[in-house]
Scaffold this motif. Structure first.
Motif, PDB file in Angstrom:
ATOM      1  N   PRO A  53       0.913  -1.221   0.187  1.00  0.00           N
ATOM      2  CA  PRO A  53      -0.123   0.015   0.051  1.00  0.00           C
ATOM      3  C   PRO A  53       1.014   1.142   0.188  1.00  0.00           C
ATOM      4  O   PRO A  53       1.967   1.182   0.501  1.00  0.00           O
ATOM      5  CB  PRO A  53      -0.874  -0.106   1.092  1.00  0.00           C
ATOM      6  CG  PRO A  53      -0.023  -1.048   2.140  1.00  0.00           C
ATOM      7  CD  PRO A  53       0.815  -1.936   1.224  1.00  0.00           C
ATOM      8  N   CYS A  54       0.411   2.285  -0.708  1.00  0.00           N
ATOM      9  CA  CYS A  54       0.991   3.490  -0.677  1.00  0.00           C
ATOM     10  C   CYS A  54       0.245   4.926  -1.057  1.00  0.00           C
ATOM     11  O   CYS A  54      -0.694   4.672  -1.838  1.00  0.00           O
ATOM     12  CB  CYS A  54       1.946   3.658  -1.885  1.00  0.00           C
ATOM     13  SG  CYS A  54       2.935   5.058  -2.376  1.00  0.00           S
ATOM     14  N   THR A  55       0.195   5.675  -0.068  1.00  0.00           N
ATOM     15  CA  THR A  55      -0.743   6.816  -0.074  1.00  0.00           C
ATOM     16  C   THR A  55      -0.031   8.018  -0.584  1.00  0.00           C
ATOM     17  O   THR A  55      -0.387   9.233  -0.318  1.00  0.00           O
ATOM     18  CB  THR A  55      -1.634   7.126   1.146  1.00  0.00           C
ATOM     19  OG1 THR A  55      -0.606   7.161   2.248  1.00  0.00           O
ATOM     20  CG2 THR A  55      -2.622   6.005   1.387  1.00  0.00           C
ATOM     21  N   CYS A  56       1.285   7.940  -1.050  1.00  0.00           N
ATOM     22  CA  CYS A  56       2.084   9.119  -1.299  1.00  0.00           C
ATOM     23  C   CYS A  56       1.380  10.027  -2.443  1.00  0.00           C
ATOM     24  O   CYS A  56       0.856   9.276  -3.370  1.00  0.00           O
ATOM     25  CB  CYS A  56       3.342   8.776  -1.925  1.00  0.00           C
ATOM     26  SG  CYS A  56       4.630   7.964  -0.696  1.00  0.00           S
ATOM     27  N   ASN A  57       1.291  11.198  -2.054  1.00  0.00           N
ATOM     28  CA  ASN A  57       0.596  11.965  -3.435  1.00  0.00           C
ATOM     29  C   ASN A  57       1.771  12.407  -4.064  1.00  0.00           C
ATOM     30  O   ASN A  57       2.970  12.148  -4.056  1.00  0.00           O
ATOM     31  CB  ASN A  57      -0.275  13.122  -2.735  1.00  0.00           C
ATOM     32  CG  ASN A  57       0.651  14.115  -1.966  1.00  0.00           C
ATOM     33  OD1 ASN A  57       1.802  14.262  -2.103  1.00  0.00           O
ATOM     34  ND2 ASN A  57      -0.008  14.690  -1.021  1.00  0.00           N
ATOM     35  N   THR A 111       9.569   5.075  -1.419  1.00  0.00           N
ATOM     36  CA  THR A 111       9.335   5.524  -0.003  1.00  0.00           C
ATOM     37  C   THR A 111       8.789   4.319   0.720  1.00  0.00           C
ATOM     38  O   THR A 111       9.327   4.184   1.748  1.00  0.00           O
ATOM     39  CB  THR A 111       8.264   6.943  -0.137  1.00  0.00           C
ATOM     40  OG1 THR A 111       8.915   7.675  -1.109  1.00  0.00           O
ATOM     41  CG2 THR A 111       8.543   7.421   1.200  1.00  0.00           C
ATOM     42  N   CYS A 112       7.525   3.998   0.136  1.00  0.00           N
ATOM     43  CA  CYS A 112       6.922   2.865   1.068  1.00  0.00           C
ATOM     44  C   CYS A 112       7.129   1.595   0.760  1.00  0.00           C
ATOM     45  O   CYS A 112       6.612   0.452   1.529  1.00  0.00           O
ATOM     46  CB  CYS A 112       5.239   3.229   0.890  1.00  0.00           C
ATOM     47  SG  CYS A 112       4.771   4.675   1.202  1.00  0.00           S
ATOM     48  N   ARG A 113       7.941   1.169  -0.042  1.00  0.00           N
ATOM     49  CA  ARG A 113       8.196   0.038  -0.342  1.00  0.00           C
ATOM     50  C   ARG A 113       8.753  -1.184   0.799  1.00  0.00           C
ATOM     51  O   ARG A 113       8.364  -2.103   0.977  1.00  0.00           O
ATOM     52  CB  ARG A 113       9.518  -0.114  -1.261  1.00  0.00           C
ATOM     53  CG  ARG A 113       9.698  -1.611  -1.858  1.00  0.00           C
ATOM     54  CD  ARG A 113      10.724  -1.629  -2.821  1.00  0.00           C
ATOM     55  NE  ARG A 113      10.654  -0.640  -3.868  1.00  0.00           N
ATOM     56  CZ  ARG A 113      11.780   0.341  -4.349  1.00  0.00           C
ATOM     57  NH1 ARG A 113      12.960   0.383  -3.730  1.00  0.00           N
ATOM     58  NH2 ARG A 113      11.518   1.169  -5.207  1.00  0.00           N
ATOM     59  N   ILE A 151       8.936   8.847 -11.752  1.00  0.00           N
ATOM     60  CA  ILE A 151       9.218   7.437 -11.240  1.00  0.00           C
ATOM     61  C   ILE A 151       9.119   7.299  -9.634  1.00  0.00           C
ATOM     62  O   ILE A 151       9.840   8.225  -9.118  1.00  0.00           O
ATOM     63  CB  ILE A 151      10.575   6.997 -11.726  1.00  0.00           C
ATOM     64  CG1 ILE A 151      10.398   6.909 -13.261  1.00  0.00           C
ATOM     65  CG2 ILE A 151      11.040   5.502 -11.087  1.00  0.00           C
ATOM     66  CD1 ILE A 151      11.824   6.396 -14.168  1.00  0.00           C
ATOM     67  N   TYR A 152       8.475   6.302  -8.973  1.00  0.00           N
ATOM     68  CA  TYR A 152       8.301   6.299  -7.913  1.00  0.00           C
ATOM     69  C   TYR A 152       9.593   5.971  -6.963  1.00  0.00           C
ATOM     70  O   TYR A 152      10.216   5.103  -7.325  1.00  0.00           O
ATOM     71  CB  TYR A 152       7.309   5.318  -7.520  1.00  0.00           C
ATOM     72  CG  TYR A 152       6.796   5.205  -5.945  1.00  0.00           C
ATOM     73  CD1 TYR A 152       6.331   6.338  -5.194  1.00  0.00           C
ATOM     74  CD2 TYR A 152       7.115   4.184  -5.223  1.00  0.00           C
ATOM     75  CE1 TYR A 152       6.180   6.341  -3.886  1.00  0.00           C
ATOM     76  CE2 TYR A 152       6.899   4.201  -3.773  1.00  0.00           C
ATOM     77  CZ  TYR A 152       6.399   5.149  -3.436  1.00  0.00           C
ATOM     78  OH  TYR A 152       6.082   5.144  -1.892  1.00  0.00           O
ATOM     79  N   PRO A 153       9.762   6.918  -6.128  1.00  0.00           N
ATOM     80  CA  PRO A 153      11.404   6.812  -5.518  1.00  0.00           C
ATOM     81  C   PRO A 153      11.307   5.397  -4.381  1.00  0.00           C
ATOM     82  O   PRO A 153      12.255   5.058  -3.707  1.00  0.00           O
ATOM     83  CB  PRO A 153      11.615   8.183  -4.757  1.00  0.00           C
ATOM     84  CG  PRO A 153      10.109   8.601  -4.510  1.00  0.00           C
ATOM     85  CD  PRO A 153       9.367   8.168  -5.426  1.00  0.00           C
TER      86      PRO A 153
HETATM   87 ZN    ZN Z   1       4.117   5.843  -0.441  1.00  0.00          ZN
END
Ligand code: ZN
Ligand code: GLU
Length: 297
Positions: free
Chosen positions: A97-101, A129-131, A125-127
């Protein structure tokens, strides 16, 4: 040869000359191969799709002389199928799950490494963060966007035998048309490219329960599509689709990406370019032959 292709518009506005080109080309190629042309309505984005645009798609395409089997597949009716596959990927530990905007992602992306692009097929490209901080076990959250752990997915796909020593091993798909830089024939890519140029894409979007990438792959397989004919703007996304096909044990179709129809200033047409809407040509008394000639078919 079995040849099944499709035109897959989203009913978010009027179809324009670019759509006419794509649909006519797909139908012409199917006819030439003695194959079949299908229509699919890509209406997963409920906030932007409207039934009157869907009705106009049927009118415009019929007027262009296209015919397709009914009932037409509509993505809004396939949400349970998408959810089943998300649950499978979740249970394999490939989603998080990831809620980064957008702003969080831009801030975390920071300065790009030299030679590594900042943008992929879905934008920044998603860095990652939530991985590592998100929960991946227990029941799948259904109220949160879910991202695909692309490095883990590349390993699980079996496409690359992704041990560190063979990370550059390639996978291929077949391009019958051309990509934006003239790519054609066998298109090779490796696991490193997936992580560097695509990253952890969202497979389940907020309020959608799916995403373009997941739906298009599952629907092409469900419809038995053998040849995907679509615009060059989707060439870069094809590697995500090939990865998902391998992960899910689905066949990879042949791809035929085509040029984009541009306006007089050389800009690609957008839904808001009402001046080039098929409906406008139609009401002004143009003929299908004139449309074909305008797009070079
Ligand atoms: Zn995230
Ligand atoms: N629905 C997509 C669009 O309208 C096309 C999807 C595809 O052909 O893969 O741009």
């Amino acid at each position: 040869m079995t040849f099944i292709t499709r035109f897959a518009p989203s009913p978010t506005g009027p179809l324009h000359l670019g759509h006419a080109y794509s649909a006519l080309l797909a139908s012409d190629l199917a006819a030439a191969a003695g194959g079949q042309f299908l229509l699919r309505i890509e209406d997963i984005d409920r906030s932007r799709c409207r039934t009157h645009w869907e009705d106009q798609i049927y009118d415009d395409l019929s007027w262009l002389g296209l015919r397709w089997p009914v009932p037409v597949m509509r993505q809004s009716e396939r949400l349970p199928a998408y959810e089943d596959v998300l649950r499978e990927l979740w249970s394999r530990g490939l989603l998080y799950p990831c809620t980064c905007n957008r702003r969080d992602i831009a801030a975390a992306a920071g300065a790009p490494q030299e030679g590594v692009p900042l943008h992929g097929p879905d934008g920044l490209i998603y860095p990652g963060t939530c991985r590592h901080r998100s929960q991946r076990s227990g029941p799948m959250p259904t109220d949160t966007p879910l991202r695909l752990d692309i490095a883990k997915a590349a390993g699980a796909s079996g496409l690359f035998n992704a041990t560190p020593e063979v990370i550059h091993k390639n996978s291929v798909f077949i391009e019958f048309g051309t990509g934006p830089n003239g790519e054609t024939g066998q298109i090779a890519f490796n696991a490193q490219e997936l992580t560097d140029t695509i990253g952890d894409v969202v497979l389940s979007r907020r309020d959608m329960g799916t995403s373009y990438h997941l739906s298009v792959v599952l629907d092409d397989a469900a419809q038995g599509v053998t040849h995907v004919v679509r615009g060059q703007d989707l060439f870069e996304a094809t590697r995500i689709h090939v990865l998902l096909q391998a992960l899910l044990g689905l066949p990879t179709p042949v791809y035929h990406h085509h040029m984009l129809i541009r306006d007089d200033a050389g800009k690609r047409l957008a839904k808001r370019d009402d001046a080039r809407a098929i409906a406008k040509y139609r009401t002004e008394g143009a003929t299908t032959e004139q449309i074909r000639a305008t797009v070079g078919l």
